[in-house]
Structure formats: C-alpha cells, structure tokens
Design an enzyme around this catalytic site. Structure first.
Site, PDB file in Angstrom:
ATOM      1  N   HIS A 416       5.163  -2.449   8.882  1.00 40.10           N
ATOM      2  CA  HIS A 416       6.376  -1.893   9.505  1.00 40.10           C
ATOM      3  C   HIS A 416       6.201  -1.872  11.026  1.00 40.10           C
ATOM      4  O   HIS A 416       5.079  -1.915  11.567  1.00 40.10           O
ATOM      5  CB  HIS A 416       6.687  -0.483   8.984  1.00 40.10           C
ATOM      6  CG  HIS A 416       5.668   0.558   9.337  1.00 40.10           C
ATOM      7  ND1 HIS A 416       5.598   1.157  10.579  1.00 40.10           N
ATOM      8  CD2 HIS A 416       4.666   1.114   8.600  1.00 40.10           C
ATOM      9  CE1 HIS A 416       4.623   2.045  10.586  1.00 40.10           C
ATOM     10  NE2 HIS A 416       4.025   2.026   9.405  1.00 40.10           N
ATOM     11  N   CYS A 437      -0.945   2.215   6.869  1.00 41.77           N
ATOM     12  CA  CYS A 437      -0.010   1.104   7.031  1.00 41.77           C
ATOM     13  C   CYS A 437      -0.496   0.088   8.059  1.00 41.77           C
ATOM     14  O   CYS A 437      -1.396   0.362   8.855  1.00 41.77           O
ATOM     15  CB  CYS A 437       1.362   1.621   7.447  1.00 41.77           C
ATOM     16  SG  CYS A 437       2.271   2.404   6.098  1.00 41.77           S
TER      17      CYS A 437
END
Length: 461
Positions: A416, A437
C-alpha cells in the site's frame, strides 16, 4: 324294514340340514358368547343390539402397557352416530364361526367422528413408559452387507432387548375407541441377513469389485484399483458410505511429488542469486484426501474410467480452493509474480518473465510483532481506496486511509501507499518500519497496484 331305515336316515339328514341352517342363520346374525366390542360384552347380541349397547355406554378410557395402567381419561359417552352402525355388521362378520365359539375376542370399533387428538396424551404416556423401560435395554443391530478387501460379505444381525415403541403406538391406534386398551410389548426385530434390504445392499456393493480408475494430476496419470481406493464400504438407505483410508497413502505420495503448498523450493532472485524459500506461506495447492476419496468412489459407482485431480485440490488462507494447479513452470509460481527482498528493502514486479517495475520499499519493523513474514503468499484481493485498521505497539488503534491496498496475508500484510511516511531509508525497517506491510511511496504505489492482480504469487525472502 329297509324302507323304514331309509325313511329314518332321510329324516335325520333333513333334520341335520335344518339344524345346520338354523345354526348358520343364528351365527350369521349374533355375536359369539365371549365377544366384546371396545371392552363391552356383546355375546349373543345382533349387530344392531350391540351397536345400541355400545352407543349408550360411557366411561373412562384406560390404557395399559403390559397390564400396567399408564393413562386414564375422564369419563365420557361414546361418540357413535347412526352412520357407525355398519361397522358393527363388519365386526359381526369378522368374529363369525359356523359353530358357536367360547373364544374370548375383543374387537375395537372407532366412531367416524372420533377425536384423534384425545389420544395425544395417551401416546405421550405410552411413549414415556416404553422409553423408561428401554433405558437399560440393548438395541438390536441389523444385518448388513460390507465391502472389504475387494470382497462383499454379510455381517449377521444381533438381537437386542429393546422394546418396539412404534409397535406399541400402532396397538394404541388400532384399539382407539375402546375403554380398555392393553398394549403388549414386543422386542424390536433387526433386519435379517436374508431380508430383501440386505440382499439389495449386497448386490449394490458387488458393483464396486475389481473396478479400475485412472487419476490424472497435472501431466501424470495414476492407475488405481477399487481396493486401493476403498478400505470399506456399506450401502444404507439408498446411499453408499465409503471409508477411503486406503487412498490416503496414495494421495500423500502424489502430494509429495507434485503439490506446491507449504514446500520450500529453489528460487532465482532478481539479482541472479539462488535462495531457498521458506515453507511458510499460503500460495500453492495440494490434493485433498477427502475430495479425492469422494471423486474416485463416485467414478467407481458411475463406471467412470478417468478422474481429473484439478477438482480435488485445496489451499489455505483467503482462497481455500488452491492456486497454481495449472502452472508447472518455476516451481509452480510461473513467470508472473511479485518479489520482495527484505535485506535489500526492494520489491520487483514481474509479468510473463519480464520485470515491469522495481521500487524501494519499507517493510515491517524488525521485531517479532511487526516483521513482514517470509514465504510464498498471494494477493488475496485489491481495493482502491481503502482504510487500514489495526493497533499500534502501545495498544492504541489506528485507521489509515490509503489509495491502493493489495493484501497478501490474513494477518494484514500487503502492498500500500504510505503518504504519512518520511523515513524511506534502506534501514528504516530496523526501528521505524511498518506493522508488517510493504510501504510504497505514493508516486509509485499506483503503478504497482495495477501491475499486481488477484491470486498472484508474492515471494518474500
């Protein structure tokens, strides 16, 4: 003298005929001496007289189970109407005998307008009594046919001591209308080996013997006989029931040779070096023992000679149907994948063997709670825009808006954009990384998002 004898014999025969005819007429029109209807004596009465007597009586209904009183209703008058009189004529015919009989017979005659609901309480009491008696009694075991070692045999029945509840209820229903109902208990009877049901089971199981099925897994074929697939089988209530433990060993062997789920493999990185991936991860497939058992036994029953294993695969994680079955190159991941080097803090995106994008990234902070997990994963889904929710290390909650979100682990790791991040150095992940992430700079995250696709492998090393 001879004429007199002849005369007397003729007279005796005539008298006998008259007596028999008279007896027949009497027996046809009168109940035998010890006959009762609904526990009311009707011996010697005509059908009409019996009808009038029973019709005019009243009393409580008593229900006995093996001579033990289990239910007694409130006294009430019999609910017979003139429309029920014909039933007494039928009862008269039922007990008829040419010569007078002293046999005790109790006949049950139920009015047309009999209130069936009045039996509900009695049925409950009978059921309760039988179930109480059955509490410590052993149920019978039906005989049944069984397939084992490619042979069909019959397992004999085993008698039990349990009482037949349905038979008791049937007796209650058949005696409905009587003021005294006595139910005799009978043991449940098992199906015998000679019954039509067991013979049919045997015939159905015989169809399984000596069958052969070819199992196709990717580009390999495996030939199985019935005995290699089926350990045991029975046929009950129109359905086959299979134990396929014999097949599990064969499926394990196939998975060891061909499956990709949870297996490390040699992988050539973007830099050209060769690494061994970890066994962690969710990408890949394996043959499900249960699915294989179901599809192969179905093939045997239907006379199908070949089964394709692609319908029997399973996976783990977000997509449990298994991924990459049709891919045999590059150890099952093919030539379209994302590659993440934690040591280099760099990601590479491949399409058909060509690197279409590479980018610096920041992965999870280098501690046990936030490390980006190594392994071979897959893109579960993609969402744009999205809101990432979770907890910080201090226990506080966060909700971060992102434009591009492509998760690859069920623990919440994914690609992301991270507009809030200012530290993009190669060592940021050591103490200032993400919660696991792969953070990407906003200027390049959109391209990466569009280069990725659902179910695409993600190799993290």
């Amino acid at each position: 003298m001879r004429s007199n004898i002849k005369y007397w014999l003729t007279g005796l025969v005539a008298l006998l005929i008259i007596l028999i005819a008279g007896m027949y007429i009497h027996q046809t029109n009168h109940f035998n001496k010890n006959v009762t209807i609904n526990n009311i004596a009707v011996g010697g009465l005509t059908a009409k007289q019996a009808f009038e007597k029973v019709k005019g009586t009243s009393g409580a209904t008593k229900v006995y189970v093996d001579n033990k009183l289990v239910y007694q209703s409130k006294p009430m008058k019999a609910k017979f109407t003139n429309d029920d009189e014909q039933k007494f004529n039928q009862a008269l015919k039922k007990q008829f005998s040419l010569f007078p009989s002293h046999k005790e017979i109790d006949l049950a005659v139920k009015p047309d307008n009999f209130d069936e609901s009045s039996l509900n309480t009695a049925k409950s009491k009978v059921t309760e009594q039988v179930q109480q008696l059955n509490a410590k009694r052993k149920a019978p075991v039906d005989a049944y046919a069984i397939y084992r070692n490619d042979k069909v045999s019959i397992v004999p029945a085993v008698n039990g001591t349990k009482y037949n509840l349905q038979n008791a209820i049937n007796q209650l229903n058949n005696q409905a209308g009587s003021t005294k109902i006595n139910i005799a208990l009978h043991n449940e009877k098992p199906l015998s080996a000679n019954s039509k049901t067991v013979k049919n089971e045997q015939q159905q199981l015989e169809k399984l013997k000596s069958k052969k099925v070819t199992y196709l897994v990717q580009d390999k074929k495996y030939n199985f006989a019935s005995s290699q697939i089926i350990t045991e089988a029975t046929y009950r209530n129109g359905k086959f029931n299979f134990n396929t433990a014999a097949l599990n060993k064969q499926i394990k062997k196939i998975n060891n040779e061909q499956a990709t789920l949870g297996k490390p493999f040699k992988f050539r990185t973007h830099s050209g070096s060769e690494i061994t991936t970890t066994a962690n991860g969710s990408y890949g497939w394996k043959i499900s023992e249960k699915k294989a058992g179901d599809s192969l036994t179905k093939a045997i029953v239907n006379g199908q000679q070949e089964v394709n294993g692609k319908n029997d695969i399973e996976g783990t994680g977000y997509n449990t149907t298994g991924l990459g079955y049709n891919v045999t190159t590059n150890h099952g991941i093919g030539n379209t994948y994302a590659e993440v080097s934690l040591a280099d803090q760099r990601a590479y995106f491949y399409k058909d063997g060509k690197c279409v994008l590479e980018s610096d990234i920041v992965s999870g902070t280098n501690n046990e709670g936030n490390k980006t997990p190594k392994g071979v994963w897959y893109i579960m889904y993609q969402q744009s825009p999205s809101v990432l929710r979770g907890q910080n290390d201090d226990g506080s909650s966060y909700a971060s808006k992102v434009n591009y979100w492509s998760p690859f682990t069920e623990t919440g790791c994914g690609f992301h954009d991270a507009s809030w991040r200012h530290n993009w150095s190669k060592t940021a992940y050591l103490n200032d990384g993400s919660h696991g992430c792969i953070n990407m700079q906003p200027s390049i995250a959109g391209q990466a998002y569009h280069d990725l696709e659902k179910d695409e492998p993600v190799i993290v090393y």
